[in-house]
Design a protein around this motif. Structure first.
Motif, PDB file in Angstrom:
ATOM      1  N   GLN A  73      25.353  43.217  39.463  1.00  0.00           N
ATOM      2  CA  GLN A  73      25.824  44.800  39.001  1.00  0.00           C
ATOM      3  C   GLN A  73      24.542  46.410  39.411  1.00  0.00           C
ATOM      4  O   GLN A  73      23.255  45.007  39.813  1.00  0.00           O
ATOM      5  CB  GLN A  73      25.677  44.293  37.822  1.00  0.00           C
ATOM      6  CG  GLN A  73      26.711  43.431  36.527  1.00  0.00           C
ATOM      7  CD  GLN A  73      27.127  43.920  35.561  1.00  0.00           C
ATOM      8  OE1 GLN A  73      27.002  44.924  34.842  1.00  0.00           O
ATOM      9  NE2 GLN A  73      27.851  42.946  34.911  1.00  0.00           N
ATOM     10  N   CYS A 102      26.970  45.922  43.526  1.00  0.00           N
ATOM     11  CA  CYS A 102      26.596  47.266  43.328  1.00  0.00           C
ATOM     12  C   CYS A 102      25.361  48.290  43.359  1.00  0.00           C
ATOM     13  O   CYS A 102      24.644  47.931  44.555  1.00  0.00           O
ATOM     14  CB  CYS A 102      26.656  47.203  41.750  1.00  0.00           C
ATOM     15  SG  CYS A 102      28.116  46.315  40.980  1.00  0.00           S
ATOM     16  N   ASN A 110      31.900  33.695  43.811  1.00  0.00           N
ATOM     17  CA  ASN A 110      32.115  34.094  43.580  1.00  0.00           C
ATOM     18  C   ASN A 110      31.153  34.966  42.856  1.00  0.00           C
ATOM     19  O   ASN A 110      30.727  34.075  41.485  1.00  0.00           O
ATOM     20  CB  ASN A 110      32.986  34.859  42.753  1.00  0.00           C
ATOM     21  CG  ASN A 110      34.380  34.510  43.851  1.00  0.00           C
ATOM     22  OD1 ASN A 110      34.259  34.358  45.262  1.00  0.00           O
ATOM     23  ND2 ASN A 110      35.164  33.966  42.765  1.00  0.00           N
ATOM     24  N   ASN A 154      32.570  31.723  39.204  1.00  0.00           N
ATOM     25  CA  ASN A 154      32.141  33.296  39.242  1.00  0.00           C
ATOM     26  C   ASN A 154      30.329  33.478  38.548  1.00  0.00           C
ATOM     27  O   ASN A 154      30.072  32.414  37.592  1.00  0.00           O
ATOM     28  CB  ASN A 154      32.893  33.882  37.872  1.00  0.00           C
ATOM     29  CG  ASN A 154      34.540  33.408  39.023  1.00  0.00           C
ATOM     30  OD1 ASN A 154      34.564  33.936  39.873  1.00  0.00           O
ATOM     31  ND2 ASN A 154      34.931  32.557  37.656  1.00  0.00           N
ATOM     32  N   ASN A 207      30.071  40.456  45.445  1.00  0.00           N
ATOM     33  CA  ASN A 207      30.584  41.977  45.367  1.00  0.00           C
ATOM     34  C   ASN A 207      28.835  42.881  44.874  1.00  0.00           C
ATOM     35  O   ASN A 207      28.814  42.175  43.940  1.00  0.00           O
ATOM     36  CB  ASN A 207      31.371  42.632  44.421  1.00  0.00           C
ATOM     37  CG  ASN A 207      32.707  42.224  45.181  1.00  0.00           C
ATOM     38  OD1 ASN A 207      33.203  42.805  45.742  1.00  0.00           O
ATOM     39  ND2 ASN A 207      32.927  40.538  44.612  1.00  0.00           N
ATOM     40  N   PHE A 259      28.723  38.990  41.230  1.00  0.00           N
ATOM     41  CA  PHE A 259      28.920  40.889  41.554  1.00  0.00           C
ATOM     42  C   PHE A 259      27.481  40.410  40.587  1.00  0.00           C
ATOM     43  O   PHE A 259      26.685  40.170  39.305  1.00  0.00           O
ATOM     44  CB  PHE A 259      29.920  40.265  40.052  1.00  0.00           C
ATOM     45  CG  PHE A 259      30.417  41.575  39.827  1.00  0.00           C
ATOM     46  CD1 PHE A 259      30.513  42.258  40.572  1.00  0.00           C
ATOM     47  CD2 PHE A 259      29.559  42.137  38.678  1.00  0.00           C
ATOM     48  CE1 PHE A 259      31.026  43.847  40.550  1.00  0.00           C
ATOM     49  CE2 PHE A 259      29.673  43.644  38.179  1.00  0.00           C
ATOM     50  CZ  PHE A 259      30.372  44.211  38.858  1.00  0.00           C
ATOM     51  N   ASP A 312      27.750  36.250  37.435  1.00  0.00           N
ATOM     52  CA  ASP A 312      27.468  37.108  37.265  1.00  0.00           C
ATOM     53  C   ASP A 312      26.064  37.671  36.762  1.00  0.00           C
ATOM     54  O   ASP A 312      25.723  37.185  35.913  1.00  0.00           O
ATOM     55  CB  ASP A 312      29.068  37.664  36.489  1.00  0.00           C
ATOM     56  CG  ASP A 312      28.404  39.316  35.649  1.00  0.00           C
ATOM     57  OD1 ASP A 312      28.192  40.300  36.529  1.00  0.00           O
ATOM     58  OD2 ASP A 312      29.136  40.053  34.784  1.00  0.00           O
TER      59      ASP A 312
END
Length: 267
Positions: A61, A86, A57, A35, A84, A59, A37
């Motif tokens: 922000q 934002c 994965n 993951n 993903n 993410f 981030d």
């Protein structure tokens, strides 16, 4: 900064990028899922040159951006990417796949935040019975989101390139845009390519387009180069190199030179 397997294992297979920097990610076979981030307002890049059967994965922000630069090595593998995004986030992937091996790559980007954007660009060389399979999808879930899929490939010696592209602009995602373009040259009669661009549009006031071109070398281009004194082998090489070389602009230093040399040495 270089991240090893031991670094990831210490942090429960999680990498948190807190500063704007370039990360070199080298994955061994015992890392099945990681993951990543990217914190708000951070502008980062990741270079991935070693990976096996791996799930990654991401993410991204608010107001953060990440460039993922991938070079495929000589090992049969499967790579699954999921991101993903934002608000105002950017996630771009640049993939140089020149290896003499099979690969399955799945990428799924979810444009969750308003004004988020993503691009997937690849250059693929398939040869010697190799099968290259790419499934690239984007899900637009908010206003003013944008996605671009661009692929260039050369298939030769009974090899196959297959690209499945899906862009889904969901309800209420107004002012969004999606674009897909895939072009593959078939180097000989035994090589194959399949491109399947799909647009799923569930709202108005958007922009969307797709296209694909698969075929043999352009005979007019060949004739022109032959008339300028090139032999048939060099003419074919020059045209097909032009399909793959543009990917080098997204890489730097020794890695850029390595990709350039692999393109020239493989055709």
């Amino acid at each position: 900064m270089k991240i090893s397997n031991s670094d990831l294992i210490k942090n429960n297979n999680t990498l948190s990028i807190k500063n704007s920097e370039e990360v070199i990610l080298s994955l061994e076979e015992n890392i099945e899922e990681i993951n990543i981030d990217v914190l708000s307002n951070v502008k980062a890049s990741i270079i991935m040159t070693d990976f096996y059967d791996t799930n990654v994965n991401f993410f991204i922000q608010n107001n953060a951006s990440l460039e993922l630069k991938i070079v495929n090595n000589e090992t049969k593998k499967r790579l699954n990417l999921k991101a993903n995004l934002c608000r105002n986030a950017i996630f771009n992937t640049y993939f140089a796949d020149l290896s003499d091996t099979d690969i399955i790559l799945n990428s799924n980007v979810i444009l969750y935040g308003e004004n988020s954007a993503s691009e997937f660009r690849f250059a693929s060389l398939a040869k010697n019975n190799n099968n290259k399979y790419y499934s690239i999808s984007f899900s637009h879930l908010n206003e003013r989101t944008s996605s671009i899929l661009t692929g260039f490939g050369v298939s030769q010696n009974n090899a196959t390139i297959k690209c499945i592209g899906t862009s889904h602009i969901e309800k209420d995602s107004i002012k969004s845009s999606a674009k897909q373009s895939v072009k593959v040259i078939l180097f000989d009669e035994t090589s194959k390519a399949i491109a399947s661009p799909t647009l799923k549009i569930d709202c108005d006031d958007i922009k969307a387009s797709h296209g694909c071109a698969i075929g043999a070398l352009n005979e007019d281009h060949l004739f022109y180069l032959l008339s300028r004194g090139l032999n048939i082998t060099d003419a074919r090489k020059l045209i097909t190199t032009g399909y793959l070389i543009p990917i080098t602009q997204y890489f730097d230093g020794d890695l850029k030179e390595k990709i350039f040399n692999e393109i020239n040495g493989s055709l």
